[in-house]
Write a protein that holds these residues in place. Structure first.
Motif, PDB file in Angstrom:
ATOM      1  N   PRO A   1       4.304 -11.782   0.524  1.00  0.00           N
ATOM      2  CA  PRO A   1       4.783 -10.243   0.185  1.00  0.00           C
ATOM      3  C   PRO A   1       3.521  -9.541  -0.618  1.00  0.00           C
ATOM      4  N   VAL A   2       3.161 -10.145  -1.774  1.00  0.00           N
ATOM      5  CA  VAL A   2       2.023  -9.694  -2.422  1.00  0.00           C
ATOM      6  C   VAL A   2       0.820  -9.453  -1.488  1.00  0.00           C
ATOM      7  N   THR A   3       0.457 -10.452  -0.914  1.00  0.00           N
ATOM      8  CA  THR A   3      -0.766 -10.602  -0.120  1.00  0.00           C
ATOM      9  C   THR A   3      -0.486  -9.376   1.155  1.00  0.00           C
ATOM     10  N   ALA A   4       0.762  -9.184   1.438  1.00  0.00           N
ATOM     11  CA  ALA A   4       0.963  -8.096   2.452  1.00  0.00           C
ATOM     12  C   ALA A   4       0.623  -6.739   1.988  1.00  0.00           C
ATOM     13  N   LEU A   5       0.955  -6.642   0.567  1.00  0.00           N
ATOM     14  CA  LEU A   5       0.969  -5.238   0.277  1.00  0.00           C
ATOM     15  C   LEU A   5      -0.523  -4.924  -0.227  1.00  0.00           C
ATOM     16  N   THR A   6      -1.336  -6.055  -0.499  1.00  0.00           N
ATOM     17  CA  THR A   6      -2.735  -5.978  -0.852  1.00  0.00           C
ATOM     18  C   THR A   6      -3.774  -5.673   0.329  1.00  0.00           C
ATOM     19  N   LEU A   7      -3.096  -6.210   1.441  1.00  0.00           N
ATOM     20  CA  LEU A   7      -3.872  -6.000   2.721  1.00  0.00           C
ATOM     21  C   LEU A   7      -3.407  -4.466   3.398  1.00  0.00           C
ATOM     22  N   LEU A   8      -2.146  -4.232   3.367  1.00  0.00           N
ATOM     23  CA  LEU A   8      -1.739  -2.928   3.754  1.00  0.00           C
ATOM     24  C   LEU A   8      -2.337  -1.684   2.943  1.00  0.00           C
TER      25      LEU A   8
END
Length: 304
Positions: free
Chosen positions: A33-40
């Motif tokens: 989830p943290v990776t997702a918010l970083t990319l988005l």
């Protein structure tokens, strides 16, 4: 075959740091989830860790989000993704230099069996700048450190991008943009790895996965068996289930049952492990029923 368009490498700057890289410290098992918010966030879409976790996890506390699940969630935010293998340091630099953060799946640290997502967003001479959900927004790893941790997952990487920028990603990845070509690349890479490190179970696993995706089930099962005999830790099966796929296709259901039941004692709620355990159990029951029926038919025909 040329695997990557490295002609662009000569024009790369000596160091790059991408801007607008958002970071959050992860809750337990929340590196995806943290990776997702970083990319988005990098591409202009803001989500919270809680929102991403709610969408990506099967239940609160789910310890495993796959790369495919991460890519699917990013797709809901308007990004396309490619997941490939046999990546190297030069490829990361080429992508970052063109403005693409690169997600790596690695082991958390040397000696750890925990898999972990990290986002590379910069580089300089001999090192990489990484947003790590657990270790902070500015983790620096040397090239040697990065490659050593990456072997655990056979150089798996994910590149997410707006659809309008696909041509750029295609140019950088070259032949590897094709999944089929990348499996061939992983096979060649795996053959080199097992020759260099014949007692490394993760090298054998990578070669086995390439064989499986290329349709060579027999070679896949042989390489998976070698990996298991060398000592794949139980936690590894939480993250990777390709051996179960190969054993299922080969009809070797008892192997799947033995390993999934062992892993389920540690991770009882893993949907992937539960699914393969049920599949193996059903196949073995069917085989046993067929044997009983056959035995009965033979007794009847012999007059017993």
């Amino acid at each position: 075959m040329l695997w990557c368009a490295w002609s662009v490498a000569a024009a790369q700057p000596a160091s790059v740091t991408l801007k607008n890289i958002r970071h959050d410290y992860q809750a337990l098992n929340n590196c995806a989830p943290v990776t997702a918010l970083t990319l988005l966030g990098y591409y202009g879409t803001q989500v919270t860790q809680a929102q991403a976790a709610s969408a990506m996890k099967d239940y609160p506390g789910d310890p495993q989000v796959t790369s495919l699940e991460l890519a699917a969630y990013l797709g809901r935010g308007g990004l396309q993704s490619v997941i490939r293998y046999a990546g190297d340091a030069e490829l990361i630099r080429a992508l970052v230099a063109r403005g693409f953060p690169v997600v790596l799946q690695q082991r958390l640290q040397t000696g750890s069996n925990v898999a972990h997502f990290r986002t590379v967003y910069g580089y300089s001479a001999g090192q990489f700048l990484i947003s790590d959900p657990l270790l902070g927004p500015s983790l620096r790893l040397s090239t040697a450190q990065l490659m050593t941790l990456w072997q655990y997952y056979n150089g798996e990487y994910l590149v997410a991008y707006p659809p309008a920028r696909e041509a750029e990603v295609r140019q950088i990845l070259g032949a590897d943009f094709s999944a089929a070509a990348n499996w061939q690349h992983l096979k060649l890479h795996g053959e080199q790895e097992v020759k260099a490190r014949p007692k490394d179970p993760y090298a054998w696993w990578g070669l086995a996965k390439a064989h499986l995706r290329l349709g060579n089930v027999r070679a896949a099962t042989e390489s998976f068996d070698r990996a298991v005999s060398l000592g794949v830790p139980t936690m590894y099966y939480l993250y990777r289930q390709e051996a179960f796929e190969a054993w299922t296709q080969a009809g070797e259901h008892q192997k799947t049952l033995d390993v999934t039941q062992r892993a389920l004692r540690v991770f009882p709620n893993s949907k992937e492990l539960v699914g393969f355990e049920k599949l193996a159990s059903a196949a073995l029951r069917k085989a046993m029923s067929s044997l009983i029926l056959l035995a009965g038919t033979r007794r009847a025909s012999s007059g017993d």
